[in-house]
Design a protein around this motif. Structure first.
Motif, PDB file in Angstrom:
ATOM      1  N   MET A   1       0.845  -1.182   0.000  1.00  6.16           N
ATOM      2  CA  MET A   1       0.000   0.000   0.000  1.00  6.16           C
ATOM      3  C   MET A   1       0.892   1.248   0.000  1.00  6.16           C
ATOM      4  N   LYS A   2       0.659   2.126  -0.927  1.00  9.80           N
ATOM      5  CA  LYS A   2       1.434   3.365  -1.048  1.00  9.80           C
ATOM      6  C   LYS A   2       0.949   4.391  -0.028  1.00  9.80           C
ATOM      7  N   LYS A   3       1.897   5.133   0.492  1.00  8.27           N
ATOM      8  CA  LYS A   3       1.574   6.209   1.426  1.00  8.27           C
ATOM      9  C   LYS A   3       2.153   7.510   0.887  1.00  8.27           C
ATOM     10  N   ASN A  33      -2.556   7.019   3.594  1.00 10.81           N
ATOM     11  CA  ASN A  33      -2.585   6.076   2.477  1.00 10.81           C
ATOM     12  C   ASN A  33      -3.018   6.826   1.225  1.00 10.81           C
ATOM     13  N   GLU A  34      -2.327   6.579   0.121  1.00  6.41           N
ATOM     14  CA  GLU A  34      -2.579   7.315  -1.114  1.00  6.41           C
ATOM     15  C   GLU A  34      -4.025   7.162  -1.587  1.00  6.41           C
ATOM     16  N   LEU A 136       6.937   3.727   6.879  1.00  3.62           N
ATOM     17  CA  LEU A 136       6.828   2.869   5.707  1.00  3.62           C
ATOM     18  C   LEU A 136       7.364   1.471   5.996  1.00  3.62           C
ATOM     19  N   ASN A 139       5.004  -0.604   8.108  1.00  6.05           N
ATOM     20  CA  ASN A 139       3.816  -1.061   7.385  1.00  6.05           C
ATOM     21  C   ASN A 139       4.148  -1.760   6.070  1.00  6.05           C
ATOM     22  N   SER A 140       5.427  -2.074   5.864  1.00 13.45           N
ATOM     23  CA  SER A 140       5.872  -2.741   4.633  1.00 13.45           C
ATOM     24  C   SER A 140       5.290  -2.071   3.395  1.00 13.45           C
ATOM     25  N   SER A 141       5.464  -0.782   3.312  1.00 17.84           N
ATOM     26  CA  SER A 141       4.934  -0.047   2.166  1.00 17.84           C
ATOM     27  C   SER A 141       5.993   0.911   1.641  1.00 17.84           C
ATOM     28  N   SER A 142       5.657   1.580   0.562  1.00 23.02           N
ATOM     29  CA  SER A 142       6.531   2.617   0.010  1.00 23.02           C
ATOM     30  C   SER A 142       5.714   3.887  -0.112  1.00 23.02           C
ATOM     31  N   GLY A 143       6.381   4.981  -0.403  1.00 25.58           N
ATOM     32  CA  GLY A 143       5.626   6.217  -0.465  1.00 25.58           C
ATOM     33  C   GLY A 143       6.341   7.313  -1.222  1.00 25.58           C
ATOM     34  N   ASN A 181      12.525   3.163   0.266  1.00 26.02           N
ATOM     35  CA  ASN A 181      11.196   3.428   0.819  1.00 26.02           C
ATOM     36  C   ASN A 181      10.465   4.596   0.189  1.00 26.02           C
TER      37      ASN A 181
END
Length: 187
Positions: A1-3, A33-34, A136, A139-143, A181
């Motif tokens: 999930m992108k942030k 969250n995007e 990031l 939450n194992s995400s990228s942004g 990240n």
């Protein structure tokens, strides 16, 4: 999930002529969250603007609230002002966001570091980029970071500060972690 980390500053980042009325620089951000940002959050924000101002075509800018201009002229009216802040606080409470900020006391910053003092905006960007990376990773995400454009010179300086972050990292985050990240900084 992108942030996304949305950024905006308050105060002057100038260290050569510190205004005693405005001795603090703050860079604030909202992590979101995007999909939520451009979906439900935007809908809730637009609903708030419609209820208060009768239009969604108004930018919520603190300088305009306090100076009662650019659509905020009614802030002079006590009842309107109280209603605005009450509903704004309610909105902030229900939004699924994380608020982060960095405040720099400019005089103390200059006293401690002298001519080596880092521009308050750039120092704050380093700190908020670190916090964003921690978020990031957790939450194992990228942004990506979206910052308010200012003027051509300041925007170019910000681009260079971002490039420096991507090359050199920060005190707590290596460049490789930042690059892994955070996809980009967009003005």
């Amino acid at each position: 999930m992108k942030k996304i980390l949305f950024l905006d500053e308050s105060g002057d980042h100038n260290l050569t002529a510190i205004d005693p009325q405005h001795p603090i620089f703050v860079l604030g951000g909202v992590i979101v969250n995007e999909e939520y940002a451009f979906g439900k959050m935007t809908m809730k924000l637009n609903k708030f603007k419609e209820e208060i101002f009768g239009t969604k075509n108004i930018t919520l800018h603190t300088a305009d609230f306090t100076r009662q201009k650019n659509g905020f002229e009614r802030m002079k009216e006590r009842e309107f002002c109280e209603n605005f802040y009450s509903k704004l606080n309610q909105l902030i409470t229900i939004l699924d966001i994380k608020i982060v900020c960095c405040a720099i006391k400019k005089e103390q910053h200059m006293e401690k570091y002298g001519i080596d003092a880092i521009d308050p905006y750039h120092l704050s960007l380093n700190i908020l980029a670190e916090r964003f990376c921690f978020e990031l990773e957790e939450n194992s995400s990228s942004g990506k970071i979206i910052a308010e454009a200012r003027d051509a010179v300041l925007d170019r300086q910000l681009d260079l500060a971002w490039l420096n972050l991507k090359v050199s990292g920060t005190h707590f985050k290596q460049a490789i972690e930042i690059n892994k990240n955070i996809d980009s900084l967009i003005l």
